[in-house]
Design a protein around this motif. Structure first.
Motif: not given
Length: 566
Positions: A314-322, A333-346, A384-386
């Motif tokens: 539910p909270s915290g930071m995930v970093l992608v580097t390179g 974007y693959a992570a966002l696609n996985e999380l994208n649902s009506p219950s999440n404000k992204i 008010d994002p998730d």
């Protein structure tokens, strides 16, 4: 060979016990309802694979099944059949056998296609069954637009003549689809899409104009043209992207959208004044959200499972580097696609927005009006994002706001330009982020690179050179126990030996030990501990695993390993 007989695919598959009669009836009902091809319905329903259909047809017709990806073809042979007919009849001339041609067909029972191919080739043909996806890839690679581009560039040069023309004064609006400059650009985009180029470079030199493509991360010269057509191309592109056509002294950035073979493509354009004229680079972004799937990233199953759990926190930071071009955006974007649902404000904060994802609020940074990362990010928190995606942690202020958001109940995804996972948190602290915030807010860091994959069509055993053997000895204990491969070059891969790319990753997940180490005043303490925890699961080890699986070359593993220090 004799003309093939017409057979019913469904009955053949039932006879060979690949599908049941019930499966066939369901599929026939769907075919009546949708009009789709029966074979495609079988595959999409999971009843059979494309390979099983092809092998079943080959067995029934007593002709060979050919895996195109492992069959060496010549471009001049494939071109015996015009591209339009090859695509229409789902066919390709695979080999010239003297008195006959070997022709691969997805559906050898298509009698009309058979008769047309014989008529066009003026020679008897022998048939083989091939898979549709593999055939379409071969067609894309083989029917290049090089000659057409050269001819159109020449035609445009003749139209312009020897005198300098002020196109702006002529009031070109770009409505004429028959204009040589329009046809030339359309053909360039089509060719780039066919070879899956990520970027198009238009570069004026002293006496010539170079048009180059970046394919699988490597530049390839597409064509050379007369320098005098450069200004016409640049003008047309500026009009398409609503840039200032009168400004030639300053760099400009823009974007436009177009369709290439019915596929929507977003184009990001950058112009820059050089010594011999304006250079243009265009990034091609194919708008297809199905490309963004965690399964397609190529992560090892255990790492993918850990990553999935992290992004569902539910909270915290995930970093992608390179470095630039290492696939960070695709991973996020693959992570966002996985999380994208009506219950999440992204909400995403990007510079620029690269891909459009439905259901997600995407904001583009605009420095010209002081709409920078930190300002947008502060506003984002009041929405008010998730989940928040920050395109890049660029400065101290952005990093601190992002970390504070992660501490106060938001999941924050972002990127950084660092060499490996262990140096990432040290970099954030160097940027001015407080140690305690970094230590307690960051959940994990993924470092990644993209390696080119050996072409399936021309893969062959390979004996590493002496310097490669020395490198392998440093990485592996028993180098002589392993076998290696490389691609010798074929029409499928445009002679490069490589086709496609895959990510290699390392994942550093924070635990209590690492949190304590991140709070330590000596950064080397954290780096040392992080490397101990990731021992055997580093970027370099991931690349070597692909080498041992014969999916990439020793040279490629060495190339990406040299981009960072172990």
């Amino acid at each position: 060979m004799a003309r093939p007989e017409k057979i019913r695919l469904g009955e053949v598959l039932v006879q060979q016990n690949l599908i049941s009669a019930e499966d066939l009836n369901k599929s026939l009902e769907e075919q009546k309802r949708t009009g789709r091809k029966l074979g495609r319905i079988f595959v999409d329903s999971g009843y059979v694979t494309e390979t099983q259909i092809s092998e079943a047809l080959a067995h029934q017709l007593k002709i060979p099944y050919i895996n195109i990806q492992q069959f060496t073809t010549k471009t001049e042979t494939i071109n015996k059949l015009p591209e339009a007919q090859a695509r229409r009849f789902r066919s390709a001339v695979l080999e010239d056998r003297g008195n006959t041609y070997l022709v691969g067909m997805v559906d050898p029972t298509d009698l009309f296609a058979y008769d047309e191919i014989v008529r066009i080739l003026h020679k008897d043909i022998e048939l083989a069954v091939v898979q549709e996806n593999a055939l379409l890839q071969l067609i894309d690679r083989s029917y290049r637009r090089t000659d057409e581009i050269s001819n159109l560039a020449m035609e445009l040069g003749q139209d312009l003549g020897d005198t300098a023309i002020d196109f702006a004064a002529l009031g070109i609006t770009g409505n004429s689809e028959e204009a040589p400059v329009v046809k030339l650009l359309q053909t360039i985009f089509e060719d780039a899409a066919q070879v899956r180029a990520s970027d198009i470079h238009i570069e004026p030199q002293e006496n010539k104009l170079f048009i180059r493509f970046r394919i699988d991360g490597v530049m390839h010269l597409q064509t050379e043209a007369e320098l005098k057509i450069a200004s016409a191309l640049v003008l047309r592109l500026k009009l398409m992207s609503s840039l200032d056509i009168s400004e030639k002294r300053l760099p400009q950035d823009g974007r436009f959208a177009l369709k290439v073979k019915q596929q929507p493509v977003d184009v990001r354009i950058s112009t820059m004044p050089t010594q011999y004229g304006e250079s243009v680079v265009m990034r091609l972004l194919i708008q297809n959200s199905s490309n963004f799937s965690l399964e397609k990233l190529g992560m090892p199953p255990d790492m993918l499972e850990r990553f999935r759990k992290l992004i569902h926190r539910p909270s915290g930071m995930v970093l992608v580097t390179g470095p630039t071009g290492s696939g960070k955006t695709t991973t996020l974007y693959a992570a966002l696609n996985e999380l994208n649902s009506p219950s999440n404000k992204i909400i995403t904060v990007e510079d620029p927005v690269e891909y459009r994802l439905p259901g997600i609020n995407q904001v583009q940074v605009n420095e010209k009006i002081d709409l920078d990362f930190s300002r947008v990010l502060r506003s984002t928190l009041r929405q008010d994002p998730d989940i928040i995606l920050v395109g890049e942690m660029r400065d101290q202020e952005t990093a601190q706001i992002g970390l504070r958001a992660a501490m106060t109940g938001h999941l924050v995804l972002s990127t950084l330009h660092t060499n490996d996972a262990t140096s990432t948190l040290v970099r954030m602290i160097d940027m001015g982020a407080p140690r305690y915030m970094v230590a307690t807010s960051v959940l994990a860091v993924i470092a990644q690179r993209l390696v080119r994959l050996i072409c399936d069509g021309c893969s062959e055993p390979y004996e590493p050179q002496l310097f490669e053997q020395a490198w392998l000895r440093h990485e592996l204990k028993d180098t002589e126990l392993h076998q290696y491969a490389h691609g010798k070059g074929c029409s499928l891969c445009n002679g490069t030996g490589y086709q496609g790319r895959l990510g290699v990753y390392e994942l550093l997940e924070m635990n209590n030990e690492l949190i304590d180490a991140a709070s330590h005043h000596d950064p080397n303490h954290f780096i040392k501990l992080g490397r101990q925890i990731m021992a055997g699961k580093t970027l370099r080890k991931s690349a070597i695993d692909l080498v041992l699986a014969k999916r990439t070359t020793v040279a490629e593993a060495m190339r990406i390993s040299n981009q960072f220090e172990e």
